[in-house]
Scaffold this motif. Sequence first.
Motif, PDB file in Angstrom:
ATOM      1  N   ARG A 287      19.804  21.850 -10.665  1.00 32.60           N
ATOM      2  CA  ARG A 287      18.399  21.615 -11.069  1.00 32.60           C
ATOM      3  C   ARG A 287      17.503  20.813 -10.789  1.00 32.60           C
ATOM      4  NH1 ARG A 287      22.966  20.900 -15.098  1.00 32.60           N
ATOM      5  NH2 ARG A 287      22.781  22.583 -16.598  1.00 32.60           N
ATOM      6  N   GLU A 288      16.283  20.727 -11.377  1.00 34.77           N
ATOM      7  CA  GLU A 288      15.232  19.749 -10.680  1.00 34.77           C
ATOM      8  C   GLU A 288      15.614  18.544 -10.791  1.00 34.77           C
ATOM      9  OE1 GLU A 288      10.957  21.529 -11.327  1.00 34.77           O
ATOM     10  OE2 GLU A 288      11.949  21.677 -13.203  1.00 34.77           O
TER      11      GLU A 288
ATOM     12  N   ILE B 250      13.795  25.309  -3.116  1.00 36.23           N
ATOM     13  CA  ILE B 250      13.372  26.525  -3.508  1.00 36.23           C
ATOM     14  C   ILE B 250      13.147  26.222  -5.165  1.00 36.23           C
ATOM     15  CG2 ILE B 250      14.018  28.108  -1.831  1.00 36.23           C
ATOM     16  CD1 ILE B 250      16.089  29.149  -3.937  1.00 36.23           C
ATOM     17  N   ILE B 251      13.855  25.171  -5.603  1.00 30.38           N
ATOM     18  CA  ILE B 251      13.471  24.977  -7.210  1.00 30.38           C
ATOM     19  C   ILE B 251      12.183  24.277  -7.304  1.00 30.38           C
ATOM     20  CG2 ILE B 251      14.210  23.422  -8.827  1.00 30.38           C
ATOM     21  CD1 ILE B 251      17.356  23.638  -8.086  1.00 30.38           C
ATOM     22  N   GLY B 252      11.372  24.851  -8.340  1.00 22.52           N
ATOM     23  CA  GLY B 252       9.844  24.696  -8.413  1.00 22.52           C
ATOM     24  C   GLY B 252       9.309  25.620  -7.900  1.00 22.52           C
ATOM     25  N   LEU B 253       9.767  26.721  -6.995  1.00 22.61           N
ATOM     26  CA  LEU B 253       8.731  27.496  -6.417  1.00 22.61           C
ATOM     27  C   LEU B 253       8.708  28.770  -7.360  1.00 22.61           C
ATOM     28  CD1 LEU B 253       9.714  27.477  -2.703  1.00 22.61           C
ATOM     29  CD2 LEU B 253       7.912  26.163  -3.640  1.00 22.61           C
TER      30      LEU B 253
ATOM     31  N   LYS C  27       8.021  29.444 -12.435  1.00 23.34           N
ATOM     32  CA  LYS C  27       8.983  28.804 -11.357  1.00 23.34           C
ATOM     33  C   LYS C  27      10.410  28.793 -11.688  1.00 23.34           C
ATOM     34  CE  LYS C  27       8.494  24.040 -13.348  1.00 23.34           C
ATOM     35  NZ  LYS C  27       7.891  22.615 -12.912  1.00 23.34           N
ATOM     36  N   ILE C  28      11.262  28.387 -10.496  1.00 23.38           N
ATOM     37  CA  ILE C  28      12.551  28.510 -10.573  1.00 23.38           C
ATOM     38  C   ILE C  28      12.618  26.810 -11.234  1.00 23.38           C
ATOM     39  CG2 ILE C  28      14.649  28.369  -9.360  1.00 23.38           C
ATOM     40  CD1 ILE C  28      13.323  30.237  -7.320  1.00 23.38           C
ATOM     41  N   THR C  29      13.959  27.072 -12.250  1.00 20.94           N
ATOM     42  CA  THR C  29      14.218  25.582 -12.686  1.00 20.94           C
ATOM     43  C   THR C  29      15.392  25.173 -12.214  1.00 20.94           C
ATOM     44  OG1 THR C  29      14.427  26.525 -14.918  1.00 20.94           O
ATOM     45  CG2 THR C  29      12.477  25.582 -14.629  1.00 20.94           C
ATOM     46  N   GLU C  30      16.221  26.237 -12.333  1.00 19.73           N
ATOM     47  CA  GLU C  30      17.799  26.092 -12.026  1.00 19.73           C
ATOM     48  C   GLU C  30      18.297  27.113 -11.242  1.00 19.73           C
ATOM     49  OE1 GLU C  30      19.942  25.600 -15.722  1.00 19.73           O
ATOM     50  OE2 GLU C  30      18.772  23.883 -16.461  1.00 19.73           O
TER      51      GLU C  30
END
Length: 368
Positions: free
Chosen positions: A367-368, A76-79, A2-5
């Motif tokens: 960031r998240e 989209i962060i988290g995807l 997953k994307i974190t940053e």
Amino acid sequence: MKITEIHVYQVDLPLAEGRYTWSDGRHVDVFDSTVVELVTDGELRGYGEVCPLGPFYLPAYGAGARAGIGELAHHIIGLDPTNLGQINGVMDTALLGHPYVKSAIDMACWDLLGKSAGKPVCDLLGGRQGESVELYRAISQRPADEMAQNVALYRDQGYRRFQLKVGGDAAADIARIRAASEVLVAGETLVADANTGWLVADAIRVVNAVADLDVYIEQPCISYEHSLTVRRQTRLPFILDENIDGLHALLAAYQDLAMDAINLKISKVGGLTKARLIRDLCVSLQIPMTIEDSWGGDIITSAIAHLAHSTPERFRFSSTDFNSYVTVRNAIGAPQRDNGHMKASSEPGLGVTPDFDNLGEAVAIYRE
């Protein structure tokens, strides 16, 4: 995964020849490029780039790309970046239009998909076709004799396809096309690209005046309807560029017999995912393509190479190596011109590593 940053970089790309000029006297000396870094919860990072051709070519500009990426970041962060359908669906829902903003993110997702699969993006886009990709050289708008001299200059670098920037005064453009045509040798291709710069009457004057030459006419007028009017009054082969901004436009132009080839720009349609869809439809409809982008550095040049190299050779009209036009490297490992051709990298993903010495510090981090 997953994307974190999401890290965003801005880098200026000065033009090697000093100034790039096209229709209506529009010009750029330094290109404003945006590089996106997608950080994941594993070891992999993906990279994309978007670089508009100034703020007055398409509805796109450098600062707008960075603002739009900020708008999309928290959606989209988290995807999972390798779930390209979900990523594109979320971006299209969160931000209507603005395809150029989404292009760098989508490109970085493809980079991650290739790295996670251990394959070059070229393989994932359909598989490598042929040994290399033939390039064209854009000839910046200048007096006729200088443009003809530049054809000879770039021939010495291996180019055999030349795109003249016209779209100014009709009489001057007729002289430019004729001067360049006179210095062509067997096997070379000439395109007169007006970049929407002519009015219908001027475009008709030009195509009638050069009707005896072997030359392609590209995007004469700003509107599709006006370009179609010109198309119907010439037998010269015809290319549409700026008007082909998605599937619907392509299908309408195909139905109207409006062109013989198109110019497929990655950021104009929203990234590699949508460019691949249009590319595959063009192959099915037997429409040749110039596969490129609006502008860019090493990362965009790499993406162009992967999309073009995975396209059947019969339908590759040409492509371009933007990293040879500029003086600053924004990544290492990008394709380099070799006698008028380039090859997509065989390394996983796009095959490039950002040059952080030239990119500098991130101008934004999400960031998240």
